[in-house]
Design an enzyme around this catalytic site. Structure first.
Site, PDB file in Angstrom:
ATOM      1  N   GLU A   1      38.759  41.973  60.382  1.00 61.15           N
ATOM      2  CA  GLU A   1      38.426  40.546  60.469  1.00 61.15           C
ATOM      3  C   GLU A   1      38.964  39.941  61.765  1.00 61.15           C
ATOM      4  OE1 GLU A   1      40.074  39.952  56.509  1.00 61.15           O
ATOM      5  OE2 GLU A   1      38.145  39.119  55.895  1.00 61.15           O
TER       6      GLU A   1
ATOM      7  N   GLU B   1      39.608  45.868  50.771  1.00 62.22           N
ATOM      8  CA  GLU B   1      40.267  44.941  49.850  1.00 62.22           C
ATOM      9  C   GLU B   1      39.902  45.220  48.388  1.00 62.22           C
ATOM     10  OE1 GLU B   1      38.809  44.077  52.694  1.00 62.22           O
ATOM     11  OE2 GLU B   1      40.073  42.643  53.770  1.00 62.22           O
TER      12      GLU B   1
END
Ligand code: CO8
Length: 259
Positions: A113, A133
């Site tokens: 990210e 995640e």
């Protein structure tokens, strides 16, 4: 720059600022100290006319293996919300100077990210991109569902977010996540060269170009086109526009002043 940092290393190469994420013992996991230091460096360079572009790198093993899981494992939702460490990711987009991520090895979760928050990504052949995640019982929280989907498309983003599919560097290039892939010995040099080329260009036009391209992800086409047109017309009030066009006509190299 004067300040000393514990989790990043800072160098200046001509007009390019290089910041190295430096927690090798944790594969550069992004903890709050590292993020604060990174943002501090970026803010200082953004205000410094001697810097024209920035490169963020990790080391050959890892750009960053995500947010620091140890730091957030016990946090409550209220603590996460109050800390709001994710706000920092969005600030990179609003910097005037272009930021290039030089990625080698693991580029996972918050690391991916962070790379995607940058304006361009230069990858080594050994880079691995993923949003793991789901393995931790959560989802990406710093743009991984949004920037990733805009970059690689829905099909691949779904596999990455829902099933921890990782992309090789070649796949990342194929799907449009990265700008270029080079051997591991060259990725940092390549990113620095690209940054130096951009840093030598007309600063105001670079800033407005970055802003206009980023606008494409945020607006309807008509708004983006109108915004681009305003920025284009505005640049005719700068000395650099007069110099750039005159230099072309006179068949000489322009001298940029950022004015
Ligand atoms: N957080 C904390 N420590 C980490 C992390 C991490 N994300 N990744 C690696 N480390 C540590 C390991 O705990 C280990 O430390 P120690 O030696 O003290 O045990 C050291 O780094 C080396 O790691 P491994 O021994 O696991 O190395 P391997 O080569 O066996 O495996 C992997 C490499 C596959 C990358 C593995 O380390 C791994 O799976 N890491 C976790 C990846 C992950 O799940 N990332 C996503 C985290 S969540 C997230 O990023 C959400 C972002 C939301 C917004 C961000 C807000 C700031």
């Amino acid at each position: 720059m004067g300040k000393s940092y514990s989790s990043v290393l800072v160098e200046v190469h001509g007009r390019v600022g290089l910041v190295r994420l430096n927690r090798p013992q944790a594969l550069n996991a992004l903890n709050s100290t590292l993020m604060q230091e990174l943002m501090d460096v970026l803010a200082a360079w953004d205000a410094d006319p001697a810097i024209g572009a920035v490169v963020i790198c990790g080391n050959d093993q890892a750009f960053a293996a995500g947010a620091d899981i140890r730091e957030m494992a016990e946090a409550t939702a209220v603590e996460m919300l109050t800390r709001d460490s994710i706000a920092a990711f969005d600030r990179i987009r609003t910097l005037k100077k272009p930021v290039i991520a030089a990625v080698s090895g693991w580029c996972l979760g918050g690391g991916n990210e962070l790379a995607m928050s940058c304006d361009m990504i230069v990858a080594s052949e050994t880079a691995r991109f993923g949003q793991p995640e789901i393995n931790l019982g959560v989802i990406p929280g710093a743009g991984g569902t949004q920037r990733l989907t805009r970059a690689v498309g829905k099909a691949i983003a779904m596999e990455m977010v829902l099933n921890n599919r990782t992309l090789t560097a070649a796949e990342a290039l194929h799907y449009g996540l990265v700008n270029r892939v080079v051997p591991v010995e060259r990725y940092l040099e390549e990113a620095l060269e690209l940054a130096a080329q951009i840093a030598a260009r007309a600063p105001l036009a670079v800033y407005m170009g970055k802003e206009a391209v980023n606008h494409a992800f945020e607006s309807f086409l008509s708004e983006g086109i109108a915004d681009e047109r305003r920025a284009f017309y505005f640049l005719f009030s700068t000395r650099d526009q007069k110099e750039g066009m005159q230099a072309f006509i006179e068949k000489r190299k322009p001298e940029w002043r950022g004015e």
